[in-house]
Design a protein around this motif. Structure first.
Motif, PDB file in Angstrom:
ATOM      1  N   ALA A 149       1.154  -1.309  -0.612  1.00  0.00           N
ATOM      2  CA  ALA A 149      -0.034  -0.468   0.062  1.00  0.00           C
ATOM      3  C   ALA A 149       0.713   1.426   0.123  1.00  0.00           C
ATOM      4  O   ALA A 149       0.732   1.784  -0.277  1.00  0.00           O
ATOM      5  N   SER A 150       2.149   1.199   0.269  1.00  0.00           N
ATOM      6  CA  SER A 150       2.438   2.586   0.460  1.00  0.00           C
ATOM      7  C   SER A 150       3.305   2.751  -0.553  1.00  0.00           C
ATOM      8  O   SER A 150       3.616   3.598  -0.864  1.00  0.00           O
ATOM      9  N   GLU A 151       3.901   1.652  -0.635  1.00  0.00           N
ATOM     10  CA  GLU A 151       4.987   1.891  -2.344  1.00  0.00           C
ATOM     11  C   GLU A 151       4.264   2.247  -3.487  1.00  0.00           C
ATOM     12  O   GLU A 151       4.242   2.625  -4.243  1.00  0.00           O
ATOM     13  N   ILE A 152       3.064   1.569  -3.550  1.00  0.00           N
ATOM     14  CA  ILE A 152       2.050   1.857  -4.374  1.00  0.00           C
ATOM     15  C   ILE A 152       1.137   3.195  -4.974  1.00  0.00           C
ATOM     16  O   ILE A 152       1.289   4.033  -6.046  1.00  0.00           O
ATOM     17  N   SER A 153       1.023   3.655  -3.325  1.00  0.00           N
ATOM     18  CA  SER A 153       0.345   4.868  -3.103  1.00  0.00           C
ATOM     19  C   SER A 153       2.094   6.707  -3.687  1.00  0.00           C
ATOM     20  O   SER A 153       1.542   6.962  -4.548  1.00  0.00           O
ATOM     21  N   HIS A 154       2.995   5.589  -3.197  1.00  0.00           N
ATOM     22  CA  HIS A 154       3.930   6.455  -3.953  1.00  0.00           C
ATOM     23  C   HIS A 154       4.529   6.548  -5.289  1.00  0.00           C
ATOM     24  O   HIS A 154       4.305   7.291  -6.004  1.00  0.00           O
ATOM     25  N   LEU A 155       4.326   5.710  -6.019  1.00  0.00           N
ATOM     26  CA  LEU A 155       4.555   5.068  -7.218  1.00  0.00           C
ATOM     27  C   LEU A 155       2.704   5.675  -7.977  1.00  0.00           C
ATOM     28  O   LEU A 155       3.290   6.111  -9.003  1.00  0.00           O
ATOM     29  N   ALA A 156       1.761   5.730  -7.447  1.00  0.00           N
ATOM     30  CA  ALA A 156       0.660   6.205  -8.371  1.00  0.00           C
ATOM     31  C   ALA A 156       1.308   7.985  -8.208  1.00  0.00           C
ATOM     32  O   ALA A 156       0.232   8.566  -9.414  1.00  0.00           O
ATOM     33  N   VAL A 157       0.965   8.218  -7.307  1.00  0.00           N
ATOM     34  CA  VAL A 157       0.772  10.143  -7.132  1.00  0.00           C
ATOM     35  C   VAL A 157       2.034  10.380  -7.537  1.00  0.00           C
ATOM     36  O   VAL A 157       2.014  11.589  -8.717  1.00  0.00           O
ATOM     37  N   GLY A 158       3.402   9.393  -7.180  1.00  0.00           N
ATOM     38  CA  GLY A 158       4.599  10.148  -7.516  1.00  0.00           C
ATOM     39  C   GLY A 158       5.159  10.765  -6.423  1.00  0.00           C
ATOM     40  O   GLY A 158       4.491  10.958  -5.062  1.00  0.00           O
ATOM     41  N   ASN A 159       6.571  10.520  -6.527  1.00  0.00           N
ATOM     42  CA  ASN A 159       7.201  11.254  -5.040  1.00  0.00           C
ATOM     43  C   ASN A 159       8.129  12.176  -5.527  1.00  0.00           C
ATOM     44  O   ASN A 159       9.189  11.784  -5.785  1.00  0.00           O
TER      45      ASN A 159
END
Length: 780
Positions: A149-159
């Motif tokens: 959940a943490s990694e996918i949310s960062h990949l989806a929104v961008g970081n």
């Protein structure tokens, strides 16, 4: 009924008595008239009678159709009682397995991920990875979901503040690197081509490691021309690295090469690391080129043998010096609104997160459902602004039990043991995960919200719509692949000395042939019996060459008619024949066991303890190598083995003209093959065609076994003896429709077992706790 009971007493109790109790079964006191009162035992009798396995080989059998009449009578008694007390069965909760998780993330965000990066391998039961009672989550599994959940949310929104991370892509040792890789630029060979999601705009470095020979030098150092590695992003070259023939593991960087910094925008891009093709055509070698191009690293540096360098792995490293996050397709999907003032930020976030939560949770959501998600938004926005808040809310959604678990809502006041209708939202999920392997689409969710799916006509219409959608190929890639155990191909690495043309690409083609073959039955609504006797299949050039077929060029699969009747149906496909073999020899036992378990639904009992493996028998006698059949006959001279092998071996021997990789042969160890035998019902066998014809003479066990597996996959639970009346009803209706594939699928969808459920009665304290969590009233 007394006469039928007499048949059992005369022909069955010689083995299945209180005294002998073969197969842990006694029929001394079995009364046909009371068959419904002992349904579990009755179903075992029906199964063996319909398969023609009882009485066993060598035992007397009644004349005429006595056994068929006996089976029909028992079925009618059991089915009549089941109709009076219908039981849809009970099931605990399911959680998203790897494949379902990947599809759920893709449906929600349009992002392709590899769930294997976070989640452990799924446990299989009854052939499938979605069986509820094996999905009780451990702490490790839950940690995996949280990390995802943490990694996918960062990949989806961008970081934009992403730190440097490394992602490694490895190439299987079995993969050939002689030919072009799908997705890579034209004019290249070998290497790999992958979809990689970059978290931010910035600079990235690609590190490439090559294979070595045992002494550390470069594998392929004696290639006829100098080689170059090309790295491309979305088909555009970003680096071209010449390969030094003299490089080795003892060098400072070993056999690793790396690019300079490459600027890449955030989002998903196709990254390829491949070799420029430097020559093509036949070579004048001491030995012929082989498909398993790196089978033996010993010869990787020798002259007179054309070996080329091979890529071992690619590492994507970055971002270095991130500059921001570009707009991506996933970001456009997430940010359906943008605040123009501080006062608009939270309402906009609520709109975004409410929409995402409804899709992720696969049901309408209330303000109470969204409130915890907005709390995460508030915390994230306070620390990093609007986008950081939305990302935190998205992470909360992906970590929610409502997303991870397929929890079915119970009606208020439901009591243990009661049967009730599955509500529309849960029925939509059942239908979609069954037919598509994905969450329900907008249309299905909208119908569920209206309460329309409880209507049989609407449910049937939706199932037909979904069967006509390309996503229904999941019935082939998910259901059929697991039912037929195609994943077991990965466990067999045929000996490169005996089978030098075998490669990962050929193994993938074998599996794809069977998937396309099944998908064609679904798409064209063909008879289920075509699984066993179809006169066509699907091949590409490598697989056609493997089969000895001509006129097929290129890597695209196409339908071809089969001139050889031994190739018809599943029993002639290399996938099945390879997964039932050992690395260096065929296994009639494995092949016979596979047919009995997977196709007929009557698995043989496990071998008795302390029986030596076939490998313990001698490989040679009187100065010559023995065939597999000769070694098997020595092995089954053991009296404790003989009774089962008399049933298993003739089935497998009928397929022994196929070698380990499914090629046709007439000799083994320079000796002519002897494949003659007798099926358990006395039918003579010698060829795959004989076996196919013999099996189709008794279609009932074939179609019932297919239906049982289809139901197990659809319901997410094992099929028990109490489900057999429903199985027989589905088969009876499908038989009237010429066994069309849709008749079986719709039969499952329309069944009580699919549309209803029963609240299980807890049998222990631990089970009771699990039931409370998974099936309690009001569960979302």
């Amino acid at each position: 009924m007394a006469a039928l009971t007499g048949v059992i007493q005369e022909y069955c109790t010689g083995c299945h008595s209180d005294e002998k109790k073969k197969g842990e079964l006694s029929l001394d006191h079995y009364d046909v008239a009371a068959a419904a009162g002992n349904a579990e035992l009755s179903e075992k009798i029906i199964n063996k009678l319909r398969a023609g396995m009882m009485p066993p080989p060598g035992k007397d059998r009644p004349t005429g159709d006595s056994l068929a009449i006996l089976a029909t009578a028992i079925e009618q008694l059991v089915d009549r009682q089941a109709a009076l007390r219908p039981d849809p069965g009970a099931r605990g909760f399911q959680r998203l397995n790897r494949a379902e998780y990947e599809k759920s993330v893709e449906a929600l965000l349009g992002l392709q991920v590899d769930a294997g990066n976070w989640l452990p391998l799924d446990t299989k039961s009854a052939n499938f990875d979605n069986i509820a009672d094996t999905q009780i989550p451990s702490a490790t599994v839950l940690d995996g979901y949280l990390d995802a959940a943490s990694e996918i949310s960062h990949l989806a929104v961008g970081n934009a503040k992403s730190g440097v991370a490394n992602r490694t892509y490895k190439i299987p040792r079995l993969a050939s690197q002689i030919d072009h890789v799908p997705g890579a630029p034209a004019g290249t060979r070998g290497g790999l081509s992958v979809l990689h999601t970059f978290p931010a705009d910035g600079e990235y470095i690609f590190r490439l490691k090559l294979h070595s020979v045992p002494t550390g030098e470069l594998f392929g150092s004696a290639a006829p021309v100098d080689e170059k590695l090309e790295v491309s992003v979305d088909g555009e070259r970003v680096a071209l690295l010449p390969i030094d023939r003299g490089m080795g593991e003892s060098d400072a960087n070993g056999l690793e090469m790396r690019t300079a910094s490459v600027t890449v925008r955030a989002g998903t891009h196709r990254v390829s690391a491949t070799f420029l093709r430097t020559f093509e055509g036949p070579v004048n070698d001491l030995i012929a080129p082989i498909g398993h191009s790196i089978a033996d690293t010993e010869i990787g540096g020798d002259y007179g043998i054309t070996m080329v360098p091979h890529l071992r792995e690619m590492v994507v490293s970055g971002p270095y010096n991130p500059t921001g996050v570009s707009e991506t397709a996933t970001r456009k999907r997430i940010f359906s609104c943008r605040p123009t003032s501080a006062s608009e930020a939270r309402p906009c976030a609520e709109q975004i997160l409410t929409r995402l939560a409804a899709s992720a949770y696969r049901r309408p959501v209330t303000k109470a459902d969204v409130a915890p998600v907005l709390a995460f938004y508030d915390e994230g926005a306070k620390a990093g602004g609007f986008e950081a808040g939305v990302r935190a809310g998205l992470e909360a959604i992906l970590a929610s039990p409502r997303f991870i678990f397929r929890l079915e809502q119970l009606p208020a006041g439901a009591k243990p043991g009661e049967r009730y209708a599955v509500n529309d939202a849960d029925l939509a999920s059942r239908l979609s995960f069954f037919l598509w392997g994905t969450p329900p689409d907008d249309r299905l969710r909208a119908l569920a919200a209206k309460g329309a799916l409880r209507n049989t006509a609407t449910l049937t219409a939706e199932a037909k719509r979904m069967l006509g959608d390309p996503r229904a190929e999941a019935l082939a890639t998910r259901f059929a692949a697991q039912w037929l155990r195609l994943q077991d191909i990965e466990k067999v690495h045929p000996d490169a000395i005996y089978f030098p043309d075998y490669s990962q690409q050929l193994a993938d083609a074998m599996k794809r042939e069977t998937e396309l073959f099944f998908w064609n039955l679904v798409r064209e609504d063909r008879s289920v019996l075509d699984l066993y006797g179809a006169t066509y299949t699907f091949v590409n050039e490598p697989l056609a060459r493997h089969y000895g077929m001509s006129g097929v060029v290129g890597n695209q699969f196409r339908r071809v008619e089969l001139a050889d009747e031994n190739r018809r149906g599943l029993l002639g496909q290399a996938s099945v024949l390879t997964l039932t073999s050992h690395a260096n020899r065929t296994s009639p036992v494995l092949r016979g066991k596979w047919v009995m378990e997977v196709l007929i639904g009557s698995p043989p009992p496990p071998p008795p303890p302390n029986v030596p493996d076939l490998e313990k028998t001698g490989e040679s006698k009187d100065g010559r190598l023995l065939t597999t059949r000769e070694r098997m006959e020595m092995h089954r001279s053991n009296a404790s083995c003989r009774s089962c092998h008399e049933v298993i071996d003739p089935i497998g021997l009928a397929l022994d003209n196929y070698d380990v990789t499914g090629r046709w042969r007439i000799k083994e160890n320079r000796m002519p093959l002897d494949t003659k035998g007798k099926l358990y019902d006395g039918t003579p066998l010698a060829t795959p065609s004989d076996l196919r014809v013999a099996l189709l003479k008794r279609p009932t066990p074939l179609v019932r076994t297919f239906t049982q597996n289809l139901m197990a996959y659809a319901l997410g639970r094992r099929i028990e003896y109490g489900d057999q009346p429903a199985v027989r009803q589905i088969v009876a209706n499908a038989t009237k429709q010429n066994h069309r594939m849709s008749a079986y699928v719709l039969g499952v969808v329309q069944s009580d077992a699919f549309r209803m459920t029963r609240l299980a009665v807890a049998s222990s304290d631990s089970t009771k706790g699990a039931r409370r969590v998974t099936s309690g009233p009001g569960t979302h």
